[in-house]
Design an enzyme around this catalytic site. Structure first.
Site, PDB file in Angstrom:
ATOM      1  N   HIS A  76      -3.573  -5.724   1.120  1.00 48.61           N
ATOM      2  CA  HIS A  76      -2.971  -5.921   2.442  1.00 48.61           C
ATOM      3  C   HIS A  76      -2.942  -7.387   2.852  1.00 48.61           C
ATOM      4  CE1 HIS A  76      -2.498  -1.743   3.615  1.00 48.61           C
ATOM      5  NE2 HIS A  76      -3.663  -1.491   3.042  1.00 48.61           N
ATOM      6  N   GLU A  87      -1.114  -8.693   4.949  1.00 54.16           N
ATOM      7  CA  GLU A  87      -0.880  -8.793   6.404  1.00 54.16           C
ATOM      8  C   GLU A  87      -2.174  -8.740   7.201  1.00 54.16           C
ATOM      9  OE1 GLU A  87      -0.603  -6.146   4.608  1.00 54.16           O
ATOM     10  OE2 GLU A  87      -0.730  -4.275   5.751  1.00 54.16           O
ATOM     11  N   CYS A 128       0.841  -1.204   0.000  1.00 57.98           N
ATOM     12  CA  CYS A 128       0.000   0.000   0.000  1.00 57.98           C
ATOM     13  C   CYS A 128       0.876   1.255   0.000  1.00 57.98           C
ATOM     14  CB  CYS A 128      -0.959  -0.054   1.194  1.00 57.98           C
ATOM     15  SG  CYS A 128      -2.347   1.072   1.022  1.00 57.98           S
TER      16      CYS A 128
END
Ligand SMILES: Nc1ncnc2c1ncn2[C@@H]1O[C@H](COP(=O)(O)OP(=O)(O)O)[C@@H](O)[C@H]1O
Ligand SMILES: [Mg+2]
Lengths: 741, 80, 222, 80
Positions: free
Chosen positions: C196, C198, C86
């Protein structure tokens, strides 16, 4: 522009500061002389409705604010509630209504910034945010622009700051045409032994200014929040504050580091009426005087007068009392984060609030009286008129299935996805339930099983029809939404939005709503630990619907057992729990009556708090024991809408019966309170099921198996089946179409 | 066809977080003596027709209605 | 197995990234601050998401010129694996470590939702845990993820297999050219992506499709 | 002190979602004949000193290093 401190104090100037002649008289008595111009500004800031709560204080005192878990009730930047294991949750809700109407992006953004600051000023790291929004009617020429601006402002600030937005509300009603409501909620996590308060302690200690520089933003903002709008609103424009979420994020990190360093004795954010309010509150709470030297205040504009500096509402600033031996360490932290750190004054023992500017003492006022002696009014109020119940046979008809589709595709009940997809709902990696369910749920970092649930609720049309019932209902619905996830509701914050309290009928709404809220909170053991009052939400004499927004927080011990709204699987029993024998009865003030038949007569549904509590506790038990596979409370739109919502989330349909000899309209669209839909995976022949039925009988809790899940359609009684795909299309279509064409 | 440029800048006194961040960054990159930086927007537009007076009036209306947020911004219109 | 996370003011998914790397590798990553000029010896450097320096001027522009990014560039040149997620992707692009630019979303709105990603190139150290052309779930949350490159650059990165992730099943959330969601450097050791991963590594996230990316990069893949 | 304005615009051929959206919105507001709209940025800077040639060189360096992304943007420097 420079404003001299020697400006003569005329009746016009006094009136322009929102001070009534008798209030000015009180100022003269307190000071024993004519105030300076700066002092007049200080009084106007401290004594306006926004800071002094002068119209509402008497009634706010009646709210329950304590409880076993309450560590800090109202009176600090935010409320604090114990969640065990040395952790606590810190939360509050606050309005930014007027600024958001004038400049929707910045107004909403700084509203979010303000509430986040309230939370981290107490030593908590923000973990969740909500936003409760009310706009005018959809086809009012300003509405779209306001929706677009507010939503991008809420997102613009919260997303950049880095807090997940996990819930909120959006309503449209013509009464908000000239006065939109933007209520922002934030919650944070802290350690119970590391909460920071605003009470100054110790004489001769440095008072430190932290954060961003001071400009002329919002000079007079708090005064504006307490004035009715008229058509000259444009003239008030230059006071718009601009938010800087980047600076706030740095301020968060710097503050938490600073607090960990042991340098902070007291800390207070600069919100409404900035330096004035924060300094006076810190001193007055600690029975100390404060002396400020404005020449040391970091400013970003030239030739700022004392008056402007004292009233500036520049954002991202805080004030603290520092342990002097920690100065170097504290300053280094702020320098690292690129923020201002300046000693701007000291605590004194003379109980005076003294302000020095360019060698001159521009204000010298008794610090306690500035807050304590603020006027307090017992404003006349009129008992709100209540509505006669509808006649038993007054049940206007409509096709059940078509009506459901129509309601889902309308402004009141359509999906708010267009809104929440502009918010970062998953940052921090702890969001277990994002918007779209009954409550937002966020797991507690550092704990294996705990989570917190958040919900924001009020039904303004109920409050208008009966403020007392409406107040009760707001609390009950909030409590119910938390319960529906399996959470134990812990405590709440309230944001009371009303019209002009100088009108007895408006004051009556406020009084009765607070009475209802208080009663419900007491009964449900759901204390109010923080809140905010926003009055004078009127334009040209047209007031808003009474809107006491409740923001509630609940605790889930083990989130692996948490419930969600979507049907979990095919072939499960659907139970309606807590409903009357005909499932639904109450139609007046329902979405159905209002939207389909344009009728606004009759009372809102009554709220039986004993019933509410018994049913809620039972449903929570079903969730915690793992029996419930999906849970949803019934609210706007009644049974039909709740079932549709459960089906749309999962894509699984359902077939529902109907009670014999009942009119299907109140069955499916009635808005009786205290009801839940629960699906369970038990076999109806099993011993567990029978045991459950026994238990319910003993508790006197009504539970009907109304149907079962499965298939691709939702079939309500005799009505024609609707495919879940069609439901979704209807539900998802309104908002994007409204905003993007 | 008329080519025009609209420049929108923040009013004096309105906080400019972007400008401030850029100011810092320039100093960090070793540019000394950078005082205040304020950031604004430009819009380059093509308009049909040849009537400059009408174009100018139109452009001002566009600014008032959309291009500028007159609560916090000023604008200037320039026709090539 | 060692990793480092770059910290810059305004980044706000640093804690998410640290949590993910810790959970996946069993070791907390070291952190390096904007003013650090050296990065310890690690196998993977992660630049998390957020709004570095407020994303003022252009996303990632100011961050890309911070001292720590010079250190990142040196490590990258020596073949150390670098992943930017990002804002991290935007920073890598602004720093010239990846080609192209990330523009405002076509909708002009911030968008946070789950999308589908096709693993276009499963032959990188980051994607070896996925099957070629596997479609995975992944959340996005950004305002400026609209990838753009001029025709020549685009042809090159497409031709060289540098496009690693593409938005699939009509879920392109930002108008990105060729549905590009993530690219690697010519050397293959620097990855930038808008989604994302994560935030999708465990049951609490509702799935773990993002896990293999970090496992691959940390050489933990089975 | 020197006052300068830097204007940064998108290169031809680079997609401009904001300009596109504005084009659309203007048409939606009833402004006919709006052709292409492209959005750019301006920076108003104050620089210490009086040496305009040095200021100009500095400003160009600022653009190359930070203010413009020369992959996609052009810039122009103007000294008051
Ligand atoms: N402004 C908003 N921001 C985030 N989520 C919102 C907003 N408005 C509504 N929602 C979400 O949409 C869902 C439906 O809202 P609502 O009908 O008010 O729920 P309920 O009837 O359960 O109180 C909820 O999950 C709520 O959190
Ligand atoms: Mg609900």
């Amino acid at each position: 522009m420079t404003v001299s401190n020697t400006r003569p104090i005329t009746p016009e100037l006094i009136a322009a500061h929102g001070l009534k002649p008798e209030e000015y008289q009180r100022i003269l008595e307190l000071t024993g002389r004519e105030p300076t111009f700066t002092e007049l500004g200080i009084f106007s800031a401290m004594w306006n409705e926004h800071c002094s709560y002068k119209s509402s204080k008497k009634w706010l005192r009646t709210l329950p604010t304590t409880g076993e878990r309450v560590i800090q009730g109202p009176g600090e930047n935010a409320g604090v509630v114990d969640i065990g294991d040395g952790d606590c949750v810190v939360f509050k809700m606050e309005s930014h209504n007027h600024p958001s109407y004038i400049e929707p992006y910045q107004g909403a953004a700084t509203g979010v910034g303000g509430i986040l600051r309230d939370v981290f000023t107490m030593g908590a790291r923000p973990i969740a945010a909500m936003n409760a929004l009310r706009f005018g009617e959809p086809d009012h020429p300003k509405t779209r622009h306001l929706v677009a601006g507010v939503v991008s402002g809420v997102g613009g600030y919260g997303n950049s700051f880095g807090v997940p937005t996990v819930g909120g509300e959006v309503n449209f009603d013509r009464s908000y045409n000239g006065n939109i409501l933007v209520n922002a909620f934030a919650a944070g996590l802290a350690k119970t032994d590391a909460i920071f308060l605003s009470q100054a302690k110790g004489v001769g200690l440095p008072v430190v200014y932290l954060g961003a520089k001071t400009g002329r933003d919002g000079v007079g903002g708090a005064t504006m929040a307490s004035a009715e709008f008229d058509d000259k609103i444009d003239e008030k424009r230059p006071t718009v504050q601009v938010g800087d979420p980047f600076t706030e994020k740095c301020l968060l990190e710097a503050s938490l580091e600073l607090m960990a360093s042991g340098a902070v004795i007291a800390i207070q954010d600069m919100g409404a009426a900035g330096l004035t309010c924060s300094a006076v509150e810190m001193g007055a709470k600690g029975d100390l005087g404060i002396e400020l030297d404005l020449d040391t205040v970091p400013v970003r504009e030239e030739r700022m007068s004392a008056y402007e500096m004292m009233l500036s509402e520049s954002q991202e600033r805080m004030l603290m009392v520092l342990r002097p031996e920690k100065e170097a360490e504290a300053k280094a932290i702020f320098v690292k984060w690129g923020l201002d750190f300046a000693i701007v004054g000291k605590t004194t023992d003379d109980l005076r609030f003294r302000v020095l500017h360019q060698g001159e003492e521009v204000a010298n006022l008794p610090i306690k009286e500035l807050g304590d002696e603020a006027p307090e009014y017992d404003r006349p109020w009129a008992e709100p008129k209540t509505h006669k119940p509808l006649a038993m046979d007054d049940i206007p008809q409509a096709d059940i299935a078509d009506t459901l589709l129509k309601l889902l595709a309308g402004p009141d009940l359509s999906s708010r996805r267009w809104v929440w997809e502009q918010y970062d709902t998953l940052i921090q990696g702890n969001s277990l339930q994002r918007p779209g369910g009954d409550a937002g749920v966020v797991r507690v970092e550092g704990h294996a099983t705990k989570a917190l649930a958040f919900s924001s609720d009020v039904t303004p049309r109920y409050c208008e029809a009966d403020p007392y019932r409406g107040g009760k209902q707001a609390v009950a619905e909030c409590w119910r939404n938390l319960t529906a996830t399996g959470a134990v509701p812990l405590a709440a914050t309230d944001n009371l939005n009303f019209g002009n309290p100088e009108k007895p009928e408006i004051m009556g709404q406020l009084v009765k709503a607070i009475e209802g809220i208080g009663e419900a909170c007491r009964k449900l053991d759901f204390p109010i630990v923080s809140g905010n009052v926003s009055l004078y939400n009127e334009t040209n004499g047209q007031g808003i619907l009474p809107t006491p927004t409740l923001g509630g927080v609940g605790l889930i011990d083990d989130w692996s057992k948490m419930a969600r709204v979507g049907f979990a699987a095919e072939g499960e029993m659907i139970l309606l729990i807590g409903a009357p024998s005909s499932w639904g009865t109450h139609l007046s003030q329902s979405i159905y009556m209002r939207n389909i038949h344009e009728r606004v007569d009759g009372p809102p549904p009554s709220v039986d708090l004993d019933h509410e509590k018994a049913v809620g506790d039972h449903v929570r038990g079903l969730i915690r024991s793992g029996v419930a596979t999906a849970v949803h409370d019934l609210s706007d739109g009644g049974l039909a809408v709740a079932l549709a919502e459960m089906a749309m989330v999962s894509g699984i349909g359902a077939t529902i019966g109907a009670p014999e000899e009942s009119d299907p309209v109140p069955v499916f669209f009635g808005e009786d309170q205290g009801r839940y839909l629960v699906t369970i995976a038990l076999d109806p022949q099993s011993a567990e099921w029978h045991a459950l039925r026994k238990q319910q009988e003993k508790l006197g809790i009504a539970c009907v198996q109304i149907g079962s899940t499965g298939g691709a359609d939702l079939k309500l009684g005799e009505a024609h089946a609707i495919s879940v795909t069609d439901l979704k299309a209807a539900h998802e279509s309104w908002f994007p179409r409204f905003m993007e064409t | 066809m008329i080519k025009a440029r609209v420049t929108v800048t923040l009013k004096n006194g309105v906080l400019d977080p972007q400008g401030k961040a850029i100011e810092h960054a320039l100093t960090g990159l070793g540019f000394d003596g950078v005082g205040q930086v304020r950031q604004g927007k430009v819009f380059d537009l093509e308009l049909e027709g040849a009537d400059k007076a009408k174009a100018e009036a139109d452009l001002k209306a566009m600014c008032d209605k959309l291009l500028a947020n007159t609560v916090i911004e000023n604008y200037a219109v320039e026709i090539a | 197995m060692k990793s480092a996370v770059v910290l810059l003011p305004g980044l706000n998914r640093d804690r998410d990234m640290i949590a993910a790397l810790t959970k996946i590798s069993g070791h907390a990553p070291v952190t390096v601050w904007q003013t650090d000029t050296e990065i310890p010896d690690v196998d993977l450097i992660a630049i998390p998401g957020g709004f570095s320096f407020g994303d003022y001027l252009r996303c990632g522009a100011i961050a890309a010129r911070s001292p720590v990014m010079r250190a990142v560039a040196e490590k990258a040149a020596r073949g150390v694996m670098v992943v930017g997620v990002c804002n991290g992707f935007q920073i890598l692009v602004e720093a010239g470590l990846l080609p192209g630019a990330l523009m405002r979303n076509a909708s002009l709105k911030f968008v946070c939702r789950e999308v589908k990603l096709q693993v276009v190139n499963a032959n990188t150290a980051f994607t070896r845990g996925y099957r070629p052309n596997q479609v995975i779930r992944c959340p996005v949350a950004h305002h400026d993820g609209n990838y753009f490159a001029d025709a020549e650059t685009l042809a090159r990165i497409e031709g060289e297999g540098q496009v690693v992730f593409r938005y699939a099943e009509n879920t392109n959330p930002n108008g990105s050219i060729n549905d590009i969601a993530g690219i690697v450097s010519a050397g293959g050791n620097v990855l930038g992506l808008m989604p994302h991963p994560e935030n999708l590594i465990e049951a609490a996230h509702g799935g773990s499709d993002g896990r293999a990316l970090f496992e691959g990069a940390l050489e933990l893949a089975a």
